[in-house]
Design a protein around this motif. Sequence first.
Motif, PDB file in Angstrom:
ATOM      1  N   PRO A  36      -8.616  -4.527  -5.928  1.00 21.27           N
ATOM      2  CA  PRO A  36      -7.714  -5.640  -5.678  1.00 21.27           C
ATOM      3  C   PRO A  36      -7.110  -5.443  -4.193  1.00 21.27           C
ATOM      4  O   PRO A  36      -6.926  -4.334  -3.660  1.00 21.27           O
ATOM      5  CB  PRO A  36      -6.739  -5.422  -6.574  1.00 21.27           C
ATOM      6  CG  PRO A  36      -7.314  -4.274  -7.452  1.00 21.27           C
ATOM      7  CD  PRO A  36      -8.213  -3.575  -6.882  1.00 21.27           C
ATOM      8  N   VAL A  37      -7.174  -6.717  -3.659  1.00 21.89           N
ATOM      9  CA  VAL A  37      -6.742  -6.734  -2.453  1.00 21.89           C
ATOM     10  C   VAL A  37      -5.297  -6.315  -2.255  1.00 21.89           C
ATOM     11  O   VAL A  37      -5.015  -5.766  -0.987  1.00 21.89           O
ATOM     12  CB  VAL A  37      -6.748  -8.275  -1.710  1.00 21.89           C
ATOM     13  CG1 VAL A  37      -5.876  -9.205  -2.475  1.00 21.89           C
ATOM     14  CG2 VAL A  37      -6.593  -8.468  -0.335  1.00 21.89           C
ATOM     15  N   ILE A  38      -4.676  -6.428  -3.066  1.00 20.79           N
ATOM     16  CA  ILE A  38      -2.908  -6.017  -2.861  1.00 20.79           C
ATOM     17  C   ILE A  38      -2.815  -4.330  -2.635  1.00 20.79           C
ATOM     18  O   ILE A  38      -2.197  -3.881  -2.013  1.00 20.79           O
ATOM     19  CB  ILE A  38      -2.195  -6.281  -4.141  1.00 20.79           C
ATOM     20  CG1 ILE A  38      -0.611  -5.737  -4.099  1.00 20.79           C
ATOM     21  CG2 ILE A  38      -2.852  -5.774  -5.702  1.00 20.79           C
ATOM     22  CD1 ILE A  38       0.094  -6.722  -3.139  1.00 20.79           C
ATOM     23  N   ARG A  39      -3.832  -3.682  -3.397  1.00 25.55           N
ATOM     24  CA  ARG A  39      -4.163  -2.335  -3.140  1.00 25.55           C
ATOM     25  C   ARG A  39      -4.475  -1.733  -1.673  1.00 25.55           C
ATOM     26  O   ARG A  39      -3.930  -0.900  -1.186  1.00 25.55           O
ATOM     27  CB  ARG A  39      -5.255  -1.706  -4.023  1.00 25.55           C
ATOM     28  CG  ARG A  39      -4.975  -1.794  -5.472  1.00 25.55           C
ATOM     29  CD  ARG A  39      -3.827  -0.892  -6.261  1.00 25.55           C
ATOM     30  NE  ARG A  39      -3.102  -1.395  -7.372  1.00 25.55           N
ATOM     31  CZ  ARG A  39      -2.228  -2.260  -7.763  1.00 25.55           C
ATOM     32  NH1 ARG A  39      -1.575  -2.339  -6.643  1.00 25.55           N
ATOM     33  NH2 ARG A  39      -2.063  -2.477  -8.834  1.00 25.55           N
ATOM     34  N   LEU A  68      -3.379  -3.639   0.937  1.00 24.02           N
ATOM     35  CA  LEU A  68      -2.413  -4.108   1.619  1.00 24.02           C
ATOM     36  C   LEU A  68      -1.265  -2.825   1.366  1.00 24.02           C
ATOM     37  O   LEU A  68      -0.533  -2.470   2.365  1.00 24.02           O
ATOM     38  CB  LEU A  68      -1.948  -5.510   1.135  1.00 24.02           C
ATOM     39  CG  LEU A  68      -0.475  -5.876   1.669  1.00 24.02           C
ATOM     40  CD1 LEU A  68      -0.969  -6.453   3.289  1.00 24.02           C
ATOM     41  CD2 LEU A  68       0.189  -6.820   1.123  1.00 24.02           C
ATOM     42  N   GLU A  69      -1.088  -2.265   0.225  1.00 26.77           N
ATOM     43  CA  GLU A  69      -0.242  -1.406  -0.095  1.00 26.77           C
ATOM     44  C   GLU A  69      -0.578  -0.118   0.879  1.00 26.77           C
ATOM     45  O   GLU A  69       0.198   0.491   1.540  1.00 26.77           O
ATOM     46  CB  GLU A  69      -0.407  -0.715  -1.609  1.00 26.77           C
ATOM     47  CG  GLU A  69       0.124  -1.543  -2.304  1.00 26.77           C
ATOM     48  CD  GLU A  69      -0.139  -1.107  -3.716  1.00 26.77           C
ATOM     49  OE1 GLU A  69       0.858  -1.369  -4.692  1.00 26.77           O
ATOM     50  OE2 GLU A  69      -1.061  -0.467  -4.285  1.00 26.77           O
ATOM     51  N   THR A 114       0.230  -0.909   4.556  1.00 29.73           N
ATOM     52  CA  THR A 114       1.614  -1.104   5.055  1.00 29.73           C
ATOM     53  C   THR A 114       2.209   0.212   4.954  1.00 29.73           C
ATOM     54  O   THR A 114       3.219   0.531   5.527  1.00 29.73           O
ATOM     55  CB  THR A 114       2.421  -2.055   4.082  1.00 29.73           C
ATOM     56  OG1 THR A 114       2.146  -1.994   2.562  1.00 29.73           O
ATOM     57  CG2 THR A 114       1.884  -3.711   4.322  1.00 29.73           C
ATOM     58  N   PHE A 115       1.799   1.160   4.165  1.00 26.78           N
ATOM     59  CA  PHE A 115       2.145   2.522   3.661  1.00 26.78           C
ATOM     60  C   PHE A 115       2.206   3.354   4.894  1.00 26.78           C
ATOM     61  O   PHE A 115       3.213   3.991   5.491  1.00 26.78           O
ATOM     62  CB  PHE A 115       1.534   3.082   2.596  1.00 26.78           C
ATOM     63  CG  PHE A 115       2.115   4.407   2.124  1.00 26.78           C
ATOM     64  CD1 PHE A 115       3.240   4.505   0.950  1.00 26.78           C
ATOM     65  CD2 PHE A 115       1.749   5.577   2.723  1.00 26.78           C
ATOM     66  CE1 PHE A 115       3.603   5.660   0.919  1.00 26.78           C
ATOM     67  CE2 PHE A 115       2.283   6.840   2.450  1.00 26.78           C
ATOM     68  CZ  PHE A 115       3.375   6.958   1.528  1.00 26.78           C
ATOM     69  N   TYR A 116       1.027   3.340   5.585  1.00 21.09           N
ATOM     70  CA  TYR A 116       0.536   4.099   6.931  1.00 21.09           C
ATOM     71  C   TYR A 116       1.157   3.280   8.104  1.00 21.09           C
ATOM     72  O   TYR A 116       0.415   2.382   8.388  1.00 21.09           O
ATOM     73  CB  TYR A 116      -0.778   4.727   6.718  1.00 21.09           C
ATOM     74  CG  TYR A 116      -1.160   5.937   5.808  1.00 21.09           C
ATOM     75  CD1 TYR A 116      -0.328   7.064   5.564  1.00 21.09           C
ATOM     76  CD2 TYR A 116      -1.576   5.224   4.438  1.00 21.09           C
ATOM     77  CE1 TYR A 116      -0.765   7.899   4.643  1.00 21.09           C
ATOM     78  CE2 TYR A 116      -1.986   5.831   3.523  1.00 21.09           C
ATOM     79  CZ  TYR A 116      -1.546   7.177   3.448  1.00 21.09           C
ATOM     80  OH  TYR A 116      -1.803   8.133   2.381  1.00 21.09           O
TER      81      TYR A 116
END
Lengths: 229, 688
Positions: A69-72, A74-75, A78-80
């Motif tokens: 999933p694209v949200i994963r 993005l997570e 944005t995390f790193y």
Amino acid sequence: MSTRNLAKNQPETFAFTDEHKVRIEKIIAKYPEGYQASAVIPLLDLAQRQDGWVTKPAIDLIAETLGMPVIRVLEVATFYTMFNLNPVGKCHIQVCTSLSCWLRGSNDVVKACSDKLGIKFGETTADGAITLSEVECAGACVNAPVVAVGDEYYEDLNYETMSKLIDTIKAGNPPAPGSAVGRQGAEPEGNRTSLTTDPTQTTPMQDLAVAKQKHEEAQEAARKAKENA
Amino acid sequence: MPKLTIDGVEIEVDPGVTILQAAEQAGSEIPRFCYHDRLSIAGNCRMCLVEVEKSPKPVASCAMPVGEGMVVHTKSEKAVKARNGVMEFLLINHPLDCPICDQGGECDLQDQALAFGNDKGRYVEQKRAVKDKYMGPIVSTIMTRCIHCTRCVRFVDEIGGVAEIGATGRGEDTEITTYLEQALTSELSGNVVDLCPVGALTNKPYAFTARSWELRKTESVDVLDAVGTNIRVDSRGREVMRVLPRLNEWVNEEWLADKSRNACDGLKYQRLDQPYVRRDGKLQPAEWNEAFDAIAGKLNGVSGQKIGALVGDTVDCESTMALKDLMTALGSENTDCRQDGAAVDPKVRASYLFNTTIAGIEEADAILLIGTNPRKEAPILNARIRKRFLAGGVKIGVIGDATDLTYDYDHISGSADAVSKIADGSHPFAQILKDAERPMLVLGMAALTRADSAAILGAGYAIADSTGMVSGDWNGFNVLHTAAARVGALDVGFVPGEGGKDTRGILDGAASGDVEVVYLLGADEIDTAKLKDAFVIYQGHHGDAGAHVADVILPGAAYTEKNGTYVNTEGRAQLGQRAIFPPGDAREDWSIIRALSERLGKTLPYDSLEQVRAKLRDTSPDFTHIDDVVTAEWEKFGAAGSIEASAFTYPVANYYQTDPISRASRTMAQCTQDFVMGKTEKATGTHG
């Protein structure tokens, strides 16, 4: 650090270069079937190496490539903080201002950067050549203060050496990475303070056979003492 | 089995359970935010810290499996102090805006802060503020309140099956969001509102309309699909404010589909609140007597064979029973409850039930879906199939359109004739069904409402028979209905009698003049153009398709306004309860029919709802087992015949609008606009 979002202005499309496509195949092959999502960080890194930053179409493409999933994606992006979500200049100077570096004078290094470049953290010079960023611990505290320029670390900096470094970067011939005061690796400044003697010469070698015999005798004695008691 | 001591209670539990679960068995409740027994364990809120002897630090009980001889203290000074600390940290960035928060009064954080919070905070710095995120027309967000339990993330990923919510950023800057703030596309998205332990995700249509303590709570049953979801209707005065799910492990666990949750505002609009009689070509308000007089005047002298009656999709069994009796008294055999003409066999109960039962899906090891899109037709049931899929070791095959059902499946064919290939064993999936220990098939309404549906039903029987789907206590033959009233009406026997006309016969008869009077009991999903020349009596609660062609309108009660029995697709009879009174002059439906029967001189033999229910119990023993499924006898049904090689036409094209209530709902209209018509981007600042 503040909330990290995708940049407002995004390119329409993204495609990996042929060279990168070959590398991606090899990267994905490292992981067992069904665990392709593990390749998300290397792929984001490749995308960043290609464009200098991670774009939305790149995130979409990586999600599609890895079947996640694209949200994963993005997570992770944005995390790193190492993934740039906004365009950066050709040269990305990342100054560490965490505790060790700050104690060792990172404020001076920061001042040198802003004096020389005329920009603040998060900004890019008008010619688009250099972007200045503040990072949390760069992981090289022994040689603080530290600055990362692209993939290279420059260490033991102060106002003067940082200014010089920027001059050389601007001129296009940056010096070899490493300590500005000539330290090797993470060794102490000046002379060594420990492990100064040759261990083979000063420490008496232990005869293991003798040691073993002594140990067994001691155990036997303890056992007998117990029996008698 | 490990033995351990929890708060001085010695208990033996199954290996692998967590301390938190063991504590629940031992009778000690441990506070929690992120832990939810139907979701995976995250262990990130730390509220469930307990003291375990010989452990140097407090232990997160939700994520720690029990060990032999553990001594756990859930209420010791150390445990409580640890939780006090956690609570203080949680409240650092949580705004103390309970007075303006919709969650106020039913908030886990509020309740637990009362138990574990300090009366004063020591934190004097600036709190963080987070931009609100758009998540669609059903979920409202106030993200500053979020405590990052990630229940919503796990729910849409694991149960919803659409991984659309995530936590971006990290540390203090973590934010829960959908990708680029797109609307959640799950049919179960409303459940994240229930799961959210704080007021970060709240019910958008219900926002700022009521406080939980001023609502009257009525336990009832949902009728907007055939699952029979157990619901709690929260009402204030004469208005239904919201609908929440009720726990029922056999049916809906604790979930509720979006339509069932949010179509309740449709109960306020387009209502029929007084009788109407068509005079001079126009429907005009009338008194009950006038309406009854008009009907009696018309029916006078009309033979029973020229009267037809249809029952709609959300009608309770009592009203169906009353209408059946009235039609019998009038001498009419033209009664049908299958508005879509579904080719089930009303004589064989097993031919129209979801025999496996919804909970039984979890035991199946091969599932064949024929002409059904359970995600749209019964999202709760689809969640059960997904649960089974996630447990692993199940083969799912689909004959029909290849749509996203939130789980992987073998797409056998898009064409209906593949059913006969499975029936004669020429398709490899037949072997999979044969090899399976507990195979099941689901026939959808798309498969049963075709011209060749009798043959498909027959092929379904053949598959069930040849692959050993029916053995012992296992029955793998299933029909997934889309209408909540269908199974109940079939049980009542609201089908054509000897020589009677079915739905198509009645409609065609009305067009040709063979049928002069048509009684529509909440029936709107029919071709009403054919009813132009007939005298139409419409009894229902919404001014929908049926009311438009009516000559007399009798205002009835919606499902929240009457006590009624509904039988779900499994054949489980459940009682719906009245939450509010019907608007205006509208009345409970069975009593309207009873009153009309008296006016027509055919007085029905019951004066109270209990007497109607006694009649129901006499008619079919299934009504004697409320909340239970009575296993249906397995008998031969269906017909032989060839199945045409063509695609299915699905009954639920737009999930959000399937019945008069959801068609009148503004929330559902918004959902239709956003999801069906394809606008899922964020609304602009000047929007609305």
